[in-house]
Design a protein around this motif. Structure first.
Motif, short mmCIF file in Angstrom:
data_model
loop_
_atom_site.label_atom_id
_atom_site.label_comp_id
_atom_site.label_asym_id
_atom_site.label_seq_id
_atom_site.Cartn_x
_atom_site.Cartn_y
_atom_site.Cartn_z
N ARG A 3 -45.36 -62.03 49.14
CA ARG A 3 -46.69 -62.45 48.70
C ARG A 3 -47.45 -63.23 49.77
O ARG A 3 -48.66 -63.01 49.97
N GLU A 4 -46.80 -64.13 50.48
CA GLU A 4 -47.47 -64.92 51.50
C GLU A 4 -47.96 -64.03 52.64
O GLU A 4 -49.07 -64.21 53.14
N GLU A 7 -51.00 -62.23 51.50
CA GLU A 7 -52.14 -63.14 51.40
C GLU A 7 -52.72 -63.46 52.77
O GLU A 7 -53.94 -63.47 52.95
N ARG A 10 -54.60 -60.44 53.85
CA ARG A 10 -55.85 -60.32 53.09
C ARG A 10 -56.89 -61.29 53.63
O ARG A 10 -58.05 -60.93 53.86
#
Length: 75
Positions: A3-4, A7, A10
């Motif tokens: 997830r990190e 992110e 992104r």
């Protein structure tokens, strides 16, 4: 892909997109710098062997990225 990492990638894309749209040089420069820091943080996460925990890994990656891009204030 954790997830990190997603992110940071992104945020890098968003900053690059906003920099392309920016009409102010200072804002564009700042957005490009943040995009670079996000890219470096993502690369540091990718380079880590076993993750040390989600949050700790992201913090460590950001520390590595920021220290690699900032000039030392020590003389």
């Amino acid at each position: 892909m954790n997830r990190e990492l997603r992110e940071f990638r992104r945020l890098e894309r968003v900053c690059l997109e906003q920099a392309a749209l920016s009409t102010m040089d200072l804002a564009r420069t700042a957005l490009l710098k943040v995009a670079e820091d996000c890219r470096l943080a993502a690369e540091a996460i990718e380079a880590q062997s076993p993750p040390h925990g989600a949050f700790a890994g992201a913090v460590q990656a950001l520390k590595i990225a920021l220290t690699a891009t900032r000039p030392s204030s020590r003389h």
